[in-house]
Design a protein around this motif. Sequence first.
Motif, PDB file in Angstrom:
ATOM      1  N   PHE A  81       0.811  -1.205   0.000  1.00 37.75           N
ATOM      2  CA  PHE A  81       0.000   0.000   0.000  1.00 37.75           C
ATOM      3  C   PHE A  81       0.854   1.269   0.000  1.00 37.75           C
ATOM      4  N   PHE A  82       0.354   2.254  -0.723  1.00 36.53           N
ATOM      5  CA  PHE A  82       1.023   3.547  -0.810  1.00 36.53           C
ATOM      6  C   PHE A  82       1.036   4.227   0.542  1.00 36.53           C
ATOM      7  N   ASP A  83       2.138   4.893   0.836  1.00 37.61           N
ATOM      8  CA  ASP A  83       2.272   5.705   2.039  1.00 37.61           C
ATOM      9  C   ASP A  83       2.673   7.111   1.600  1.00 37.61           C
ATOM     10  N   PRO A  88       4.003   9.985  -4.846  1.00 34.90           N
ATOM     11  CA  PRO A  88       3.499   9.315  -6.054  1.00 34.90           C
ATOM     12  C   PRO A  88       4.580   8.994  -7.075  1.00 34.90           C
ATOM     13  N   GLY A  89       5.539   9.898  -7.253  1.00 32.85           N
ATOM     14  CA  GLY A  89       6.597   9.665  -8.241  1.00 32.85           C
ATOM     15  C   GLY A  89       7.451   8.465  -7.892  1.00 32.85           C
ATOM     16  N   ASN A  90       7.872   8.383  -6.642  1.00 35.65           N
ATOM     17  CA  ASN A  90       8.669   7.240  -6.199  1.00 35.65           C
ATOM     18  C   ASN A  90       7.883   5.942  -6.304  1.00 35.65           C
ATOM     19  N   ILE A 158      -6.584   5.650  -7.465  1.00 35.27           N
ATOM     20  CA  ILE A 158      -7.955   6.132  -7.348  1.00 35.27           C
ATOM     21  C   ILE A 158      -7.935   7.657  -7.487  1.00 35.27           C
ATOM     22  N   ASN A 159      -8.691   8.149  -8.463  1.00 33.56           N
ATOM     23  CA  ASN A 159      -8.747   9.594  -8.727  1.00 33.56           C
ATOM     24  C   ASN A 159      -7.350  10.189  -8.884  1.00 33.56           C
ATOM     25  N   GLY A 160      -6.482   9.451  -9.548  1.00 34.44           N
ATOM     26  CA  GLY A 160      -5.143   9.934  -9.829  1.00 34.44           C
ATOM     27  C   GLY A 160      -4.149   9.775  -8.705  1.00 34.44           C
ATOM     28  N   GLN A 161      -4.583   9.259  -7.561  1.00 34.90           N
ATOM     29  CA  GLN A 161      -3.693   9.064  -6.418  1.00 34.90           C
ATOM     30  C   GLN A 161      -3.379   7.569  -6.257  1.00 34.90           C
ATOM     31  N   PRO A 162      -2.091   7.215  -6.108  1.00 30.29           N
ATOM     32  CA  PRO A 162      -1.749   5.790  -5.988  1.00 30.29           C
ATOM     33  C   PRO A 162      -2.361   5.154  -4.751  1.00 30.29           C
ATOM     34  N   GLY A 163      -2.833   3.919  -4.933  1.00 35.13           N
ATOM     35  CA  GLY A 163      -3.426   3.177  -3.826  1.00 35.13           C
ATOM     36  C   GLY A 163      -2.530   2.048  -3.358  1.00 35.13           C
ATOM     37  N   PHE A 164      -2.160   1.168  -4.295  1.00 34.96           N
ATOM     38  CA  PHE A 164      -1.303   0.042  -3.930  1.00 34.96           C
ATOM     39  C   PHE A 164      -0.687  -0.572  -5.173  1.00 34.96           C
ATOM     40  N   ILE A 204      14.771  10.971  -1.646  1.00 33.64           N
ATOM     41  CA  ILE A 204      13.326  10.697  -1.691  1.00 33.64           C
ATOM     42  C   ILE A 204      12.540  11.894  -2.213  1.00 33.64           C
ATOM     43  N   LYS A 205      12.794  13.077  -1.661  1.00 35.45           N
ATOM     44  CA  LYS A 205      12.026  14.264  -2.046  1.00 35.45           C
ATOM     45  C   LYS A 205      12.252  14.639  -3.509  1.00 35.45           C
ATOM     46  N   GLU A 206      13.415  14.302  -4.039  1.00 36.70           N
ATOM     47  CA  GLU A 206      13.746  14.658  -5.413  1.00 36.70           C
ATOM     48  C   GLU A 206      12.804  14.010  -6.427  1.00 36.70           C
ATOM     49  N   TYR A 207      12.293  12.822  -6.090  1.00 41.14           N
ATOM     50  CA  TYR A 207      11.445  12.078  -7.023  1.00 41.14           C
ATOM     51  C   TYR A 207      10.022  11.882  -6.500  1.00 41.14           C
ATOM     52  N   ALA A 208       9.674  12.534  -5.402  1.00 38.69           N
ATOM     53  CA  ALA A 208       8.399  12.254  -4.735  1.00 38.69           C
ATOM     54  C   ALA A 208       7.190  12.676  -5.559  1.00 38.69           C
ATOM     55  N   LYS A 209       7.294  13.782  -6.274  1.00 39.34           N
ATOM     56  CA  LYS A 209       6.148  14.267  -7.033  1.00 39.34           C
ATOM     57  C   LYS A 209       5.948  13.446  -8.293  1.00 39.34           C
ATOM     58  N   ALA A 210       4.689  13.319  -8.679  1.00 39.06           N
ATOM     59  CA  ALA A 210       4.350  12.534  -9.879  1.00 39.06           C
ATOM     60  C   ALA A 210       4.859  13.209 -11.138  1.00 39.06           C
TER      61      ALA A 210
END
Length: 210
Positions: A81-83, A88-90, A158-164, A204-210
């Motif tokens: 599951f996504f945390d 989202p990018g990672n 779901i609605n563009g946000q990662p779930g799992f 982590i933060k460098e790639y976090a955004k989708a």
Amino acid sequence: MLNFLKKLLSADRGADSTNWQPLERTPAEQTAHSQWVHQRVYLNWMGPFFKAYHFRKAGVTDRGFRVQLADECGRYGALFFFDPSIGPGNFRHLFDFIRDRVLALGYNLSTSDRRVLHHPRYTETIEKHFLKPQPKDCTVTGRCNQRFGTVTVDLVSINGQPGFIRFFSNPYQDNIFTVAKSFDELMDAVFNLPPADAEVQARIKEYAKA
């Protein structure tokens, strides 16, 4: 027999394939993924998800990442599951990296597809990598080495946000194949990696955004 095996191991998936569209990464996305892999950013999550999987199997409560076991009609797997700490990018890179790890085990990428389902209150997007073992004979038994069977990696949003991320193996049951290795062995081969050091954690933060 060999031609039959090659056809079986390279054929597309089932009759619902018309509902899917090819999943393609842009050149920029491919470059970013290659850099993400080169910088070993995946170490932030592969080992922790591997640990969480075994805690879940043992019934031990863990405050780490959430994992759910799955066993459906001979398919064995797990949901990761996504945390929000991942980003989202990672998470998308992790989805593709799991594919890469399976390919390195002697697999071919049969299909990479994407499907968008519009429900009354939400939109569900599924990205899928479907992998099949390379048709190679096992010299000891004379049977085709199926390794872990077919392997499926899904990213459900779901609605563009990662779930799992859903990770499954599905062994062939025909006796022309060797006995498949277990899903636990597949998990060990794909996810069992060392922990991230401080430099990798800082990425982590460098790639976090989708």
